[in-house]
Design a protein around this motif. Structure first.
Motif, PDB file in Angstrom:
ATOM      1  N   MET A   1       0.825  -1.184   0.000  1.00 36.57           N
ATOM      2  CA  MET A   1       0.000   0.000   0.000  1.00 36.57           C
ATOM      3  C   MET A   1       0.866   1.243   0.000  1.00 36.57           C
ATOM      4  N   LYS A   2       0.460   2.245  -0.726  1.00 30.97           N
ATOM      5  CA  LYS A   2       1.206   3.484  -0.810  1.00 30.97           C
ATOM      6  C   LYS A   2       0.917   4.341   0.415  1.00 30.97           C
ATOM      7  N   SER A   3       1.960   4.832   1.062  1.00 29.90           N
ATOM      8  CA  SER A   3       1.730   5.657   2.255  1.00 29.90           C
ATOM      9  C   SER A   3       1.358   7.068   1.833  1.00 29.90           C
ATOM     10  N   ALA A   4       0.291   7.564   2.403  1.00 29.89           N
ATOM     11  CA  ALA A   4      -0.197   8.897   2.066  1.00 29.89           C
ATOM     12  C   ALA A   4       0.424   9.923   3.007  1.00 29.89           C
ATOM     13  N   ALA A   5       0.611  11.135   2.477  1.00 26.13           N
ATOM     14  CA  ALA A   5       1.135  12.211   3.313  1.00 26.13           C
ATOM     15  C   ALA A   5       0.101  12.556   4.375  1.00 26.13           C
ATOM     16  N   LYS A   6       0.575  12.814   5.577  1.00 23.59           N
ATOM     17  CA  LYS A   6      -0.338  13.107   6.673  1.00 23.59           C
ATOM     18  C   LYS A   6       0.063  14.417   7.332  1.00 23.59           C
ATOM     19  N   LYS A   7      -0.923  15.096   7.887  1.00 21.70           N
ATOM     20  CA  LYS A   7      -0.683  16.336   8.612  1.00 21.70           C
ATOM     21  C   LYS A   7      -1.536  16.307   9.872  1.00 21.70           C
ATOM     22  N   VAL A   8      -0.951  16.678  10.995  1.00 20.27           N
ATOM     23  CA  VAL A   8      -1.675  16.704  12.262  1.00 20.27           C
ATOM     24  C   VAL A   8      -2.232  18.109  12.468  1.00 20.27           C
ATOM     25  N   VAL A   9      -3.540  18.194  12.731  1.00 23.22           N
ATOM     26  CA  VAL A   9      -4.222  19.460  12.934  1.00 23.22           C
ATOM     27  C   VAL A   9      -4.812  19.465  14.343  1.00 23.22           C
ATOM     28  N   VAL A  10      -4.558  20.529  15.087  1.00 25.89           N
ATOM     29  CA  VAL A  10      -5.096  20.674  16.434  1.00 25.89           C
ATOM     30  C   VAL A  10      -6.133  21.796  16.407  1.00 25.89           C
ATOM     31  N   GLU A  11      -7.345  21.474  16.862  1.00 26.31           N
ATOM     32  CA  GLU A  11      -8.436  22.448  16.867  1.00 26.31           C
ATOM     33  C   GLU A  11      -9.008  22.565  18.276  1.00 26.31           C
ATOM     34  N   LYS A  12      -9.484  23.757  18.593  1.00 22.64           N
ATOM     35  CA  LYS A  12     -10.223  23.951  19.840  1.00 22.64           C
ATOM     36  C   LYS A  12     -11.692  24.058  19.472  1.00 22.64           C
ATOM     37  N   VAL A  13     -12.509  23.231  20.110  1.00 24.79           N
ATOM     38  CA  VAL A  13     -13.947  23.233  19.869  1.00 24.79           C
ATOM     39  C   VAL A  13     -14.668  23.249  21.205  1.00 24.79           C
ATOM     40  N   LYS A  14     -15.933  23.625  21.146  1.00 25.13           N
ATOM     41  CA  LYS A  14     -16.764  23.651  22.345  1.00 25.13           C
ATOM     42  C   LYS A  14     -17.762  22.507  22.240  1.00 25.13           C
ATOM     43  N   PHE A  15     -17.798  21.676  23.273  1.00 25.32           N
ATOM     44  CA  PHE A  15     -18.738  20.569  23.323  1.00 25.32           C
ATOM     45  C   PHE A  15     -19.323  20.500  24.723  1.00 25.32           C
ATOM     46  N   ALA A  16     -20.630  20.525  24.826  1.00 27.57           N
ATOM     47  CA  ALA A  16     -21.350  20.451  26.099  1.00 27.57           C
ATOM     48  C   ALA A  16     -20.886  21.543  27.061  1.00 27.57           C
ATOM     49  N   GLY A  17     -20.607  22.717  26.527  1.00 24.76           N
ATOM     50  CA  GLY A  17     -20.223  23.851  27.350  1.00 24.76           C
ATOM     51  C   GLY A  17     -18.766  23.873  27.770  1.00 24.76           C
ATOM     52  N   ASN A  18     -18.013  22.857  27.377  1.00 25.12           N
ATOM     53  CA  ASN A  18     -16.599  22.784  27.734  1.00 25.12           C
ATOM     54  C   ASN A  18     -15.735  22.971  26.489  1.00 25.12           C
ATOM     55  N   ASP A  19     -14.630  23.684  26.644  1.00 22.23           N
ATOM     56  CA  ASP A  19     -13.674  23.811  25.554  1.00 22.23           C
ATOM     57  C   ASP A  19     -12.767  22.590  25.572  1.00 22.23           C
ATOM     58  N   ILE A  20     -12.670  21.918  24.426  1.00 21.49           N
ATOM     59  CA  ILE A  20     -11.799  20.752  24.332  1.00 21.49           C
ATOM     60  C   ILE A  20     -10.868  20.931  23.142  1.00 21.49           C
ATOM     61  N   THR A  21      -9.752  20.246  23.187  1.00 23.66           N
ATOM     62  CA  THR A  21      -8.789  20.277  22.099  1.00 23.66           C
ATOM     63  C   THR A  21      -8.868  18.952  21.360  1.00 23.66           C
ATOM     64  N   VAL A  22      -9.038  19.035  20.040  1.00 25.30           N
ATOM     65  CA  VAL A  22      -9.164  17.846  19.210  1.00 25.30           C
ATOM     66  C   VAL A  22      -7.956  17.793  18.285  1.00 25.30           C
ATOM     67  N   THR A  23      -7.291  16.648  18.260  1.00 21.45           N
ATOM     68  CA  THR A  23      -6.167  16.439  17.358  1.00 21.45           C
ATOM     69  C   THR A  23      -6.617  15.482  16.267  1.00 21.45           C
ATOM     70  N   ARG A  24      -6.489  15.930  15.025  1.00 23.72           N
ATOM     71  CA  ARG A  24      -6.892  15.094  13.893  1.00 23.72           C
ATOM     72  C   ARG A  24      -5.701  14.906  12.970  1.00 23.72           C
ATOM     73  N   THR A  25      -5.640  13.744  12.351  1.00 27.14           N
ATOM     74  CA  THR A  25      -4.622  13.473  11.349  1.00 27.14           C
ATOM     75  C   THR A  25      -5.304  13.485   9.994  1.00 27.14           C
ATOM     76  N   LEU A  26      -4.876  14.383   9.130  1.00 25.08           N
ATOM     77  CA  LEU A  26      -5.467  14.504   7.811  1.00 25.08           C
ATOM     78  C   LEU A  26      -4.571  13.833   6.787  1.00 25.08           C
ATOM     79  N   ARG A  27      -5.179  13.099   5.885  1.00 21.61           N
ATOM     80  CA  ARG A  27      -4.439  12.457   4.808  1.00 21.61           C
ATOM     81  C   ARG A  27      -4.311  13.414   3.638  1.00 21.61           C
ATOM     82  N   ASN A  28      -3.541  13.045   2.659  1.00 21.05           N
ATOM     83  CA  ASN A  28      -3.230  13.890   1.516  1.00 21.05           C
ATOM     84  C   ASN A  28      -4.491  14.377   0.797  1.00 21.05           C
TER      85      ASN A  28
END
Length: 121
Positions: A1-28
Motif C-alpha cells: 500500500m502506498k503511504s499517504a502524506a499526513k498532517k496533524v491538525v489541532v483544533e479547539k472546539v466547544k462541546f457540552a459547554g466545555n472547551d476541548i482540544t481535538v487532534t486530527r490526522t489529515l491524509r493527503n
C-alpha cells in the motif's frame, strides 16, 4: 500500500459547554480538499486589518454530539492502531450490514425457489 502524506491538525472546539482540544490526522486527499475550501473562503471574503483580528478572536466553534462521537472514534482507531483493519473490513464487504444484506437476499431467494416449486405442482 502506498503511504499517504499526513498532517496533524489541532483544533479547539466547544462541546457540552466545555472547551476541548481535538487532534486530527489529515491524509493527503483531505488536505487538498481543506486547502481548496480555505482558498474559496478567502477569495469570497477577504478581510483586512481589524476585521481579520476580530475573526481570530471569535469564540470557539461548537460541535454536535454526532461530530464529537465521530472525532472520538477516529482518535480511538488511531490510538489502537486499527484504522487499516477497520477500513479493510468495511471495504471488503465483510462488515455487519453487508453480511445482513447478503443473508436477507439469500432468504428471499430460497423463499422464491420454494414458492415456484409449490406453484409448479
Amino acid at each position: 500500500m502506498k503511504s499517504a502524506a499526513k498532517k496533524v491538525v489541532v483544533e479547539k472546539v466547544k462541546f457540552a459547554g466545555n472547551d476541548i482540544t481535538v487532534t486530527r490526522t489529515l491524509r493527503n486527499s483531505t488536505l487538498k480538499q481543506s486547502e481548496q475550501n480555505k482558498a474559496k473562503a478567502q477569495k469570497s471574503v477577504s478581510k483586512k486589518g481589524v476585521d481579520s483580528v476580530l475573526d481570530n478572536l471569535k469564540e470557539t466553534k461548537s460541535v454536535s454530539t454526532i461530530t464529537k462521537s465521530s472525532m472520538d472514534w477516529d482518535q480511538y482507531k488511531e490510538v489502537e492502531g486499527i484504522e487499516e483493519e477497520v477500513s479493510a473490513v468495511t471495504k471488503e464487504g465483510a462488515g455487519y450490514l453487508h453480511r445482513q444484506d447478503f443473508l436477507n437476499r439469500v432468504d428471499v431467494r430460497e423463499y422464491e425457489k420454494d414458492r415456484d416449486k409449490r406453484m409448479s405442482k
